[in-house]
Design a protein around this motif. Structure first.
Motif, mmCIF file in Angstrom:
data_model
loop_
_atom_site.group_PDB
_atom_site.id
_atom_site.type_symbol
_atom_site.label_atom_id
_atom_site.label_comp_id
_atom_site.label_asym_id
_atom_site.label_seq_id
_atom_site.Cartn_x
_atom_site.Cartn_y
_atom_site.Cartn_z
ATOM 1 N N LYS A 70 0.817 -1.217 0.000
ATOM 2 C CA LYS A 70 0.000 0.000 0.000
ATOM 3 C C LYS A 70 0.847 1.261 0.000
ATOM 4 C CE LYS A 70 -4.019 -1.990 2.323
ATOM 5 N NZ LYS A 70 -4.892 -1.919 3.520
ATOM 6 N N ALA A 71 2.034 1.196 0.592
ATOM 7 C CA ALA A 71 2.880 2.379 0.641
ATOM 8 C C ALA A 71 3.214 2.877 -0.747
ATOM 9 C CB ALA A 71 4.162 2.069 1.405
ATOM 10 N N THR B 74 -8.979 5.423 -6.187
ATOM 11 C CA THR B 74 -9.420 5.881 -4.871
ATOM 12 C C THR B 74 -10.822 6.446 -4.995
ATOM 13 O OG1 THR B 74 -7.115 6.532 -4.419
ATOM 14 C CG2 THR B 74 -8.805 7.322 -2.890
ATOM 15 N N PRO B 75 -11.715 6.153 -4.055
ATOM 16 C CA PRO B 75 -13.043 6.770 -4.095
ATOM 17 C C PRO B 75 -12.948 8.299 -4.093
ATOM 18 C CG PRO B 75 -12.993 4.985 -2.495
ATOM 19 C CD PRO B 75 -11.576 5.200 -2.938
ATOM 20 N N ARG C 240 -7.279 10.453 1.064
ATOM 21 C CA ARG C 240 -7.270 9.423 0.021
ATOM 22 C C ARG C 240 -6.632 8.128 0.534
ATOM 23 N NH1 ARG C 240 -7.903 10.246 -5.228
ATOM 24 N NH2 ARG C 240 -6.018 9.126 -5.868
ATOM 25 N N ARG C 241 -5.588 8.278 1.324
ATOM 26 C CA ARG C 241 -4.959 7.092 1.890
ATOM 27 C C ARG C 241 -5.940 6.339 2.794
ATOM 28 N NH1 ARG C 241 0.484 7.022 5.737
ATOM 29 N NH2 ARG C 241 0.790 4.787 5.730
ATOM 30 N N GLU D 169 -7.632 2.486 2.348
ATOM 31 C CA GLU D 169 -7.524 1.450 3.383
ATOM 32 C C GLU D 169 -8.878 0.820 3.713
ATOM 33 O OE1 GLU D 169 -5.575 3.403 6.589
ATOM 34 O OE2 GLU D 169 -3.559 3.130 5.744
ATOM 35 N N GLN D 170 -9.958 1.500 3.346
ATOM 36 C CA GLN D 170 -11.295 0.969 3.586
ATOM 37 C C GLN D 170 -11.755 0.014 2.483
ATOM 38 O OE1 GLN D 170 -12.848 1.558 6.505
ATOM 39 N NE2 GLN D 170 -10.971 2.687 7.001
ATOM 40 N N LEU D 171 -11.002 -0.011 1.368
ATOM 41 C CA LEU D 171 -11.413 -0.854 0.247
ATOM 42 C C LEU D 171 -11.179 -2.342 0.555
ATOM 43 C CD1 LEU D 171 -10.048 1.258 -2.761
ATOM 44 C CD2 LEU D 171 -12.398 1.133 -1.892
#
Length: 213
Positions: free
Chosen positions: A33-34, A99-100, A206-207, A211-213
């Motif tokens: 993710k980073a 990203t949403p 956005r980060r 992370e919620q995805l």
């Protein structure tokens, strides 16, 4: 330091980018993710600062002082290299991470760019120069983040050829010869820092959304 040089340094230390991007910067040492976080930073910094004419080019057209004009032209030459660096980073990082709320983020950053162009075109004496000073002082905190992106995506890190912070604050002392000009310069510097804070807030949001995805 006395006067405006001290005020500028305190402003950048309090409201600048250094305390705001540490989490993203630390992500350089992590995989997965980073990489998306770093790619996101590269793309949106490029959207904000990668366009021509450069912001300091606009400021150079608004200064009557030969001393300030020469300094701004040096800064503009340095930012030409920084823009090229940003372009290489965005290519190496690949597409903008999914990203949403993508469209809303793009619109917000484009709005920031428009606001900065208005700031750097300001006719208020000292305002555009103050914004340029704030940009240079803050870029010394932004640059390590770009270098973290470069290391993550195997891009050569070029030397930064912008003026150092001492030359920036010394110029501010020479130019701010009235309280009115000093206030205008500090206003311009505060505004560029505020726009950078807005960008870091967007990147952090956005980060969190990814992370919620």
């Amino acid at each position: 330091m006395t006067g405006i040089s001290e005020a500028l340094s305190l402003l950048v230390a309090r409201d600048g980018s250094k305390p705001r991007h540490l989490e993203i910067n630390r992500a350089a040492d992590v995989l997965g993710k980073a990489a998306r976080d770093l790619a996101d930073a590269a793309h949106y910094l490029c959207m904000l600062h990668g366009r021509r004419p450069g912001l300091t080019d606009l400021a150079a057209n608004r200064t009557e002082s030969p001393d300030a004009h020469n300094w701004l032209m040096t800064v503009s030459a340095g930012f030409e290299h920084e823009r090229a660096y940003l372009a290489r980073l965005t290519v190496a990082a690949g597409p903008v991470p999914a990203t949403p709320g993508q469209a809303a983020t793009d619109a917000a950053v484009l709005g920031q760019r428009q606001a900065l162009e208005m700031l750097f075109r300001s006719d208020r004496r000292g305002c555009a120069l103050g914004a340029a000073l704030g940009l240079v002082l803050d870029w010394h905190a932004v640059r390590p983040l770009l270098d973290a992106v470069a290391k993550r995506f195997d891009v050569r890190v070029p030397p930064m050829i912008l003026p150092d912070t001492i030359s920036a604050t010394e110029l501010a002392e020479r130019i701010a010869d009235t309280p009115t000009i000093e206030r205008a310069m500090l206003f311009g510097a505060a505004q560029i820092l505020a726009q950078h804070r807005g960008l870091w807030n967007l990147l952090e949001a956005r980060r969190a959304a990814r992370e919620q995805l």
